[in-house]
Design a protein around this motif. Structure first.
Motif, PDB file in Angstrom:
ATOM      1  N   ALA A 473      31.178 -12.090 -50.912  1.00  0.00           N
ATOM      2  CA  ALA A 473      31.740 -12.863 -52.019  1.00  0.00           C
ATOM      3  C   ALA A 473      32.738 -13.873 -51.472  1.00  0.00           C
ATOM      4  CB  ALA A 473      32.435 -11.933 -53.010  1.00  0.00           C
ATOM      5  N   HIS A 474      32.721 -15.080 -51.998  1.00  0.00           N
ATOM      6  CA  HIS A 474      33.701 -16.069 -51.567  1.00  0.00           C
ATOM      7  C   HIS A 474      34.256 -16.794 -52.788  1.00  0.00           C
ATOM      8  CE1 HIS A 474      31.319 -19.808 -52.169  1.00  0.00           C
ATOM      9  NE2 HIS A 474      30.289 -19.025 -51.949  1.00  0.00           N
ATOM     10  N   GLY A 475      35.464 -17.304 -52.649  1.00  0.00           N
ATOM     11  CA  GLY A 475      36.118 -17.993 -53.756  1.00  0.00           C
ATOM     12  C   GLY A 475      36.898 -17.041 -54.646  1.00  0.00           C
ATOM     13  N   GLU A 476      37.400 -17.550 -55.736  1.00  0.00           N
ATOM     14  CA  GLU A 476      38.241 -16.779 -56.640  1.00  0.00           C
ATOM     15  C   GLU A 476      37.439 -15.695 -57.383  1.00  0.00           C
ATOM     16  OE1 GLU A 476      41.593 -16.979 -56.778  1.00  0.00           O
ATOM     17  OE2 GLU A 476      41.251 -18.323 -55.080  1.00  0.00           O
ATOM     18  N   ILE A 477      38.127 -14.620 -57.729  1.00  0.00           N
ATOM     19  CA  ILE A 477      37.528 -13.481 -58.410  1.00  0.00           C
ATOM     20  C   ILE A 477      38.230 -13.296 -59.753  1.00  0.00           C
ATOM     21  CG2 ILE A 477      37.094 -10.989 -58.325  1.00  0.00           C
ATOM     22  CD1 ILE A 477      37.262 -11.197 -55.266  1.00  0.00           C
ATOM     23  N   LYS A 478      37.453 -13.117 -60.823  1.00  0.00           N
ATOM     24  CA  LYS A 478      37.995 -12.807 -62.153  1.00  0.00           C
ATOM     25  C   LYS A 478      37.246 -11.627 -62.729  1.00  0.00           C
ATOM     26  CE  LYS A 478      39.468 -17.546 -63.241  1.00  0.00           C
ATOM     27  NZ  LYS A 478      39.402 -18.655 -64.231  1.00  0.00           N
ATOM     28  N   ARG A 479      37.956 -10.811 -63.504  1.00  0.00           N
ATOM     29  CA  ARG A 479      37.284  -9.676 -64.149  1.00  0.00           C
ATOM     30  C   ARG A 479      36.668 -10.142 -65.462  1.00  0.00           C
ATOM     31  NH1 ARG A 479      39.486  -3.464 -64.972  1.00  0.00           N
ATOM     32  NH2 ARG A 479      37.614  -2.704 -66.075  1.00  0.00           N
ATOM     33  N   LEU A 480      35.418  -9.763 -65.671  1.00  0.00           N
ATOM     34  CA  LEU A 480      34.689 -10.167 -66.863  1.00  0.00           C
ATOM     35  C   LEU A 480      34.948  -9.155 -67.983  1.00  0.00           C
ATOM     36  CD1 LEU A 480      32.622 -12.265 -67.922  1.00  0.00           C
ATOM     37  CD2 LEU A 480      30.817 -10.686 -67.210  1.00  0.00           C
ATOM     38  N   VAL A 481      35.445  -9.638 -69.111  1.00  0.00           N
ATOM     39  CA  VAL A 481      35.764  -8.750 -70.256  1.00  0.00           C
ATOM     40  C   VAL A 481      35.024  -9.211 -71.488  1.00  0.00           C
ATOM     41  CG1 VAL A 481      38.025  -8.128 -69.357  1.00  0.00           C
ATOM     42  CG2 VAL A 481      37.817 -10.136 -70.823  1.00  0.00           C
TER      43      VAL A 481
END
Length: 481
Positions: A473-481
């Motif tokens: 994985a590369h780049g920013e990570i966000k949690r999906l809600v």
């Protein structure tokens, strides 16, 4: 159900393990905190459907640790052990001064990071320096300070792996520092005193104070560990085939996949720094040498003679030129065959680490300064004639530090991102791609301390590893809600 706290420690004599493990059950949440004794440690909280399942999970974790030798303890009784800091003796000349008979290199600018420093990283976008206070400063190629990270302990080294950038830290961990905030990428066993790290396609190599070499895969799980023929292992380099390990008895090559020793090449003096190109590795030594060694069989191809212990080395144009920094605050340039082209003084200390980029040599010195040297042919000729530019001292920046975090922003819109999900595979929490067009069963290299069972995340992109079989994985990570 009543909340509970269990605190365990594992402390071995002779500099072995010295770590704690705490489990707190609060309702349906289980919080596990672990790390070196005396440090705050790293904490992760996992929610469970019921309080009974939370208590059962906690009891399982405690049982596992006790079977490994942990015992019930009282926090604060045992004290923190010190971490080995890099200290290389000078050979008769102060490492902070350049001999009067050596002309000065064309230093364009220098930045004092505020503490002794060893880590340097340079690419087309930035130059980075990491020091013993845990500060990682990012500057432009012209010396403008643009960012600051604060890691929990001193920075040993900064290394790149394709578009990923990592920092080896004295808290026993390796952090991904390529994003907005540092992320915990690899957790090294607390009984390993890290000297240097290198990463290739997600595989981490760790060299340590005792001369050991450890290989860790993309899932932060140990592949193998071996003991080198020497001690004080300041060199480790990794490529697609092997791990190259330098210490007091020379350089060794180990199979990347199995840890089998492939060859051993003695060196003149202890290895203090290592560099690599496609076919060769370079070892700077306390015997005033840089040795060029062939990767395939360990054959010595060339030796570059300096006038003091070689603290660091680097190459340019695929090994066409070889640079070195010695204990007398001098830097050198050689042709590939060993011919010395020039020797000049830094004027700001000996180079503990160095990296070449676009006709500039970036060095991190004994005083904690990141210096940029113009090594173009014209600039060097002028310096040898006694003409150098005025050095621009970049003022210590007052930027707020960004600290490591396991927290992520949330989003309800995946947009153009790739959706991944945390799933249980053989009792281990893995991350798989949910979005179409990817191998659903492949694991994704993803921070362990961010994994929550069943959670889905959106990442900017996912790339297949060079060796295949997993994604990164590369780049920013966000949690999906």
């Amino acid at each position: 159900m009543t909340d509970s706290t269990s605190y365990l420690e594992l402390s071995e004599d002779g500099g072995g393990s010295h770590k704690f493990y705490e489990v707190v059950v609060s309702g349906t949440d289980v919080t596990i905190t672990y790390g070196r004794i005396g440090d705050p440690g790293k904490a992760t909280t996992t929610p469970y459907p019921t309080a009974e399942k939370a208590a059962a999970a906690a009891a399982k974790k405690i049982g596992e640790k006790k079977r490994k030798g942990y015992e019930d303890a009282v926090r604060g009784v045992r004290k923190r052990r010190s971490v080995t800091r890099r200290s290389i003796p000078s050979q008769g000349t102060s490492a902070s001064r350049t001999p009067s008979n050596v002309k000065r290199a064309p230093v364009l600018w220098k930045y004092n990071s505020g503490a002794a420093a060893f880590g340097v990283f340079v690419d087309s976008e930035r130059a980075m320096v990491g020091n013993e206070r845990g500060d990682v400063w990012t500057l432009s190629h012209e010396g403008e300070v643009t960012n600051r990270y604060q890691l929990p302990d001193g920075v040993k080294c900064i290394v790149g792996d394709e578009s990923w950038i990592y920092a080896g830290c004295d808290d026993g961990n390796v952090y991904d520092i390529g994003g907005k905030a540092p992320r915990l990428a690899y957790e090294i066993a607390e009984d390993i005193d890290i000297y240097w790290v290198d990463i290739h396609d997600g595989t981490l190599g760790v060299s340590d104070a005792g001369g050991g070499i450890t290989s860790i895969d993309h899932e932060d799980e140990s592949l193998w560990a071996e003991r080198g023929k020497g001690t004080g292992a300041w060199m480790v380099r990794v490529d697609g085939d092997a791990v190259y390990h330098g210490h007091s008895a020379g350089v060794e090559g180990f199979s990347k996949s199995t840890g089998e020793r492939l060859w051993h090449q003695p060196t003149k003096g202890s290895v203090l720094f290592g560099w690599q190109e496609k076919d060769d590795v370079y070892a700077g030594t306390s015997g005033n040498k840089v040795h060029r060694i062939r990767k395939s069989d360990g054959k010595m191809l060339a030796t570059y003679d300096c006038n003091g212990s070689v603290f660091s080395c680097a190459t340019a144009r695929d090994g066409e030129y070889v640079f070195a920094g010695d204990s007398s605050s001098s830097v050198y340039c050689f042709k590939a065959d060993g011919t010395r082209l020039w020797k000049l003084g830094t004027g700001c200390g000996s180079a503990y680490s160095m990296q070449y980029h676009d006709e500039r040599l970036y060095i991190v010195t004994t005083g904690g300064q990141l210096a940029c040297i113009d090594v173009s042919e014209a600039a060097i000729h002028a310096a040898e004639a006694g003409t150098v530019p005025a050095v621009r001292d970049v003022k210590l920046a007052t930027l707020d530090a960004v600290v490591p975090t396991a927290e992520v922003e949330t989003t309800s819109d995946a947009g153009d991102g790739v959706i991944v999900e945390c799933v249980s595979v053989n009792s281990r929490l893995r991350v798989h791609v949910v979005s179409a067009g990817y191998e659903a069963g492949w694991n994704v290299q993803f921070p362990k301390n961010m994994r929550v069972p069943g959670a889905r995340y959106v990442v900017e992109g996912v790339r297949e590893s060079a060796q295949g079989g997993f994604y990164r994985a590369h780049g920013e990570i966000k949690r999906l809600v």
